[in-house]
Design a protein around this motif. Structure first.
Motif, PDB file in Angstrom:
ATOM      1  N   CYS A 170     -14.074  27.347  69.822  1.00  0.00           N
ATOM      2  CA  CYS A 170     -14.640  28.163  71.360  1.00  0.00           C
ATOM      3  C   CYS A 170     -13.565  29.806  70.685  1.00  0.00           C
ATOM      4  N   GLU A 171     -14.748  30.379  70.518  1.00  0.00           N
ATOM      5  CA  GLU A 171     -13.823  31.848  69.775  1.00  0.00           C
ATOM      6  C   GLU A 171     -13.375  32.970  70.217  1.00  0.00           C
ATOM      7  N   ILE A 172     -12.439  33.288  70.889  1.00  0.00           N
ATOM      8  CA  ILE A 172     -11.738  34.016  72.083  1.00  0.00           C
ATOM      9  C   ILE A 172     -12.027  35.512  71.693  1.00  0.00           C
ATOM     10  N   TYR A 173     -12.096  36.874  71.854  1.00  0.00           N
ATOM     11  CA  TYR A 173     -12.654  37.957  70.386  1.00  0.00           C
ATOM     12  C   TYR A 173     -11.670  39.028  71.708  1.00  0.00           C
ATOM     13  N   THR A 174     -11.031  39.177  71.182  1.00  0.00           N
ATOM     14  CA  THR A 174     -10.431  39.808  72.479  1.00  0.00           C
ATOM     15  C   THR A 174      -9.593  41.664  71.644  1.00  0.00           C
ATOM     16  N   ASP A 175      -8.832  42.038  72.513  1.00  0.00           N
ATOM     17  CA  ASP A 175      -7.937  43.597  72.365  1.00  0.00           C
ATOM     18  C   ASP A 175      -7.238  43.715  70.747  1.00  0.00           C
ATOM     19  N   ASN A 224     -10.044  18.540  74.414  1.00  0.00           N
ATOM     20  CA  ASN A 224      -9.482  19.056  73.054  1.00  0.00           C
ATOM     21  C   ASN A 224     -10.643  19.381  72.064  1.00  0.00           C
ATOM     22  N   ILE A 225     -10.963  20.978  72.867  1.00  0.00           N
ATOM     23  CA  ILE A 225     -11.424  22.267  72.007  1.00  0.00           C
ATOM     24  C   ILE A 225     -10.198  22.793  71.173  1.00  0.00           C
ATOM     25  N   PRO A 226     -10.989  23.886  69.896  1.00  0.00           N
ATOM     26  CA  PRO A 226      -9.327  24.010  69.693  1.00  0.00           C
ATOM     27  C   PRO A 226     -10.294  25.462  69.989  1.00  0.00           C
ATOM     28  N   ILE A 227      -9.289  26.774  70.377  1.00  0.00           N
ATOM     29  CA  ILE A 227      -9.770  27.974  70.089  1.00  0.00           C
ATOM     30  C   ILE A 227      -9.315  28.609  69.457  1.00  0.00           C
ATOM     31  N   HIS A 228     -10.124  29.923  68.750  1.00  0.00           N
ATOM     32  CA  HIS A 228      -9.369  30.820  67.906  1.00  0.00           C
ATOM     33  C   HIS A 228      -9.032  32.272  69.024  1.00  0.00           C
ATOM     34  N   VAL A 229      -8.243  32.555  69.235  1.00  0.00           N
ATOM     35  CA  VAL A 229      -8.094  33.822  69.693  1.00  0.00           C
ATOM     36  C   VAL A 229      -7.785  35.243  68.390  1.00  0.00           C
ATOM     37  N   ARG A 230      -8.530  36.131  68.369  1.00  0.00           N
ATOM     38  CA  ARG A 230      -9.142  36.878  67.453  1.00  0.00           C
ATOM     39  C   ARG A 230      -9.203  38.565  68.177  1.00  0.00           C
ATOM     40  N   SER A 231      -9.504  39.180  66.669  1.00  0.00           N
ATOM     41  CA  SER A 231      -9.956  40.441  67.328  1.00  0.00           C
ATOM     42  C   SER A 231     -11.029  41.074  66.938  1.00  0.00           C
ATOM     43  N   SER A 232     -12.466  41.702  68.106  1.00  0.00           N
ATOM     44  CA  SER A 232     -13.582  42.338  67.857  1.00  0.00           C
ATOM     45  C   SER A 232     -13.727  42.903  67.262  1.00  0.00           C
ATOM     46  N   PHE A 233     -12.121  43.981  66.765  1.00  0.00           N
ATOM     47  CA  PHE A 233     -12.478  44.834  65.973  1.00  0.00           C
ATOM     48  C   PHE A 233     -11.926  44.692  64.704  1.00  0.00           C
ATOM     49  N   SER A 234     -11.216  43.337  64.370  1.00  0.00           N
ATOM     50  CA  SER A 234     -11.126  43.658  63.211  1.00  0.00           C
ATOM     51  C   SER A 234     -11.757  42.457  62.590  1.00  0.00           C
ATOM     52  N   ARG A 237      -8.181  36.587  60.749  1.00  0.00           N
ATOM     53  CA  ARG A 237      -7.943  35.424  60.815  1.00  0.00           C
ATOM     54  C   ARG A 237      -6.662  35.908  62.205  1.00  0.00           C
ATOM     55  N   GLY A 238      -7.112  35.336  63.094  1.00  0.00           N
ATOM     56  CA  GLY A 238      -6.318  35.118  64.735  1.00  0.00           C
ATOM     57  C   GLY A 238      -5.597  33.607  65.075  1.00  0.00           C
ATOM     58  N   THR A 239      -5.733  33.476  65.614  1.00  0.00           N
ATOM     59  CA  THR A 239      -3.680  32.339  66.371  1.00  0.00           C
ATOM     60  C   THR A 239      -5.215  31.141  66.677  1.00  0.00           C
ATOM     61  N   TRP A 240      -4.624  30.288  66.215  1.00  0.00           N
ATOM     62  CA  TRP A 240      -6.013  28.850  66.570  1.00  0.00           C
ATOM     63  C   TRP A 240      -4.488  28.184  67.593  1.00  0.00           C
TER      64      TRP A 240
END
Ligand code: ADP
Ligand code: ASP
Ligand code: MG
Length: 425
Positions: A170-175, A224-234, A237-240
């Protein structure tokens, strides 16, 4: 290539340009061979604007109508995003929460997801579409009314769909570029975290790090769903966020002793003044609050003055529930037997989070020393195994966060953390 769920927050789709930029990113994932389900938030500060509007019409709008209003925000962004994707030559279909099978209980404004039946999403994917789902909304199981999941609830929609569809990630794209050791809007020297455990992320989120909603992390941990938090502007690689440390190069990322500092200025403090110091008083107060379906956070009871046998009990709760709590307590004043109520919404909470706290005895002392060096007065304290939190004056919060962040050696000596968008509202 498997199925990915991507969630785009309000700041990522704040205007037409943002929607087109995000559409390109989604199409890239599809071209790379993934089946793509997108969860989208309302554009920019739309939800806040709708809330302001409701307040102008009625000071206490009915939950059902309030939810009907707020879900309109995500309808706008989902339809526009599907149009933008089609414009790039790819097939996309948008779905409301109800159409996507997000079934909730019937507690308006903060409903809980109790089931997800994404039949229509599966069909859309099987037919080669990109599926766009409105975040933050569902339909109640019993009354079939439209519900919302509480502020920031699109994160939960994304993880719930990822679990129901058995997604790879699950990728969470933010600012911002991921989860940082503190809010980059407050601490310019905050560091990006490469990996964080569900447990530490859960505490950070529950303590106010709104980059992820705590219910979403709870859900991800349960399934047990891995989340990848990352920017939608760059493209960085973000945070797992996952149960086990990730590999980086040929090394495992280590669990940090301290994960970060969180702050929260969304709470208020109620003091029940002049309560008889006898068994059952706290029970009556907090039963009154819970009957009004209000969640509280910290509690403190003062020692009673021997001469009067009366004491004060203070607790914190979301500011948004302040009015309701005061009304409920006033209504039951005779039953509880207190003198008066004090309401204070100029408070803030600072929390230090890290699994290493369990085994490093100096952490608490260093935390208090840092606050004292910064001249910050402490009003309430609470702890868990891996967190220590204090309540201070709201004005002191930013300074306190920076002081604690430095004291624990979390300041980065390289790049400053980038905030790409959003208004921080
Ligand atoms: P979205 O609209 O994408 O859902 P949010 O505003 O809900 O975005 O969450 C992203 C914001 O969370 C960032 O802009 C940042 O100010 C804030 N934030 C708070 N704590 C942290 C943290 N520890 N790491 C990263 N961002 C954080
Ligand atoms: N639009 C909703 C909010 O602003 C939900 C979300 O963005 O996650 O809270
Ligand atoms: Mg959010």
């Amino acid at each position: 290539m498997g199925l990915v769920v991507q969630k785009y927050g309000g700041s990522s789709v704040a205007d037409a340009e943002g929607i087109k930029r995000v559409a390109k990113r989604i199409v890239e994932a599809k071209k790379n061979g993934h089946q793509v389900v997108v969860v989208v938030s309302a554009m920019g500060d739309t939800t806040d604007e709708l809330i302001d509007l409701a307040e102008q019409v009625s000071p206490m709008p009915a939950g059902r109508e309030f939810d009907m209003l707020l879900t309109a925000g995500e309808r706008i962004s989902m339809a526009l995003l599907a149009m933008a994707i089609k414009n790039l030559g790819h097939e996309a279909q948008s779905f409301t929460g109800s159409q996507a099978g997000v079934i909730t209980d019937s507690v308006h404004n903060k409903a809980r997801i109790i089931d997800v039946t994404p039949g229509r999403i599966r069909t859309a994917l099987d037919e080669g579409n990109i599926a766009i789902v409105a975040g933050f909304q569902g339909v109640s199981q019993d009354k079939k009314d439209i519900t919302t999941l509480g502020r920031g609830g699109s994160d939960t929609t994304a993880v719930a769909l990822a679990a129901a569809l058995d997604a790879e990630v699950c990728e969470i794209y933010t600012d911002v570029d991921g989860v940082f050791t503190a809010d980059p809007r407050v601490v310019k020297k905050a560091k990006k975290i490469d990996w964080i455990s569900f447990e530490d992320m859960l505490e950070l989120a529950a303590s106010g790090s709104k980059v992820l909603l705590h219910r979403c992390v709870e859900y991800a941990r349960r399934y047990n769903i891995p989340i990848h938090v990352r920017s939608s502007f760059s493209g960085l690689r973000g945070t797992w966020v996952s149960s086990e440390p990730i590999e980086q190069g040929d090394q495992k990322v280590e669990q940090a002793i301290i994960s970060g500092v969180a702050h929260d200025t969304s709470e208020a403090k109620i003091t029940v003044v002049g309560v008889p110091d006898k068994p059952g008083e706290a029970a009556t107060i907090f039963r009154t609050i819970s009957d009004a379906e209000i969640n509280i956070d910290m509690i403190v009871q003062n020692v009673s003055a021997a001469s009067t046998g009366l004491t004060d009990i203070s607790f914190t709760l979301p500011k948004t529930e302040g009015r309701k709590a005061i009304d409920a307590l006033e209504k039951n004043k005779a039953g509880i037997g207190f003198d008066s109520l004090r309401y204070d919404d100029q408070i803030g909470k600072i929390s230090l989070v890290g699994a290493g706290m369990k085994t490093n005895p100096g952490v608490t002392a260093s935390f208090f020393e840092a606050l004292s060096d910064a001249g910050v007065n402490i009003e309430l304290i609470s702890t868990s195994e891996i967190r220590i939190s204090v309540v201070t004056r709201a004005d002191d919060v930013a300074e306190a966060v920076r002081a604690v962040h430095s004291a624990f050696g979390l300041d980065s000596d390289s790049d400053e953390a980038v905030v790409y968008g959003g208004t921080g509202r």
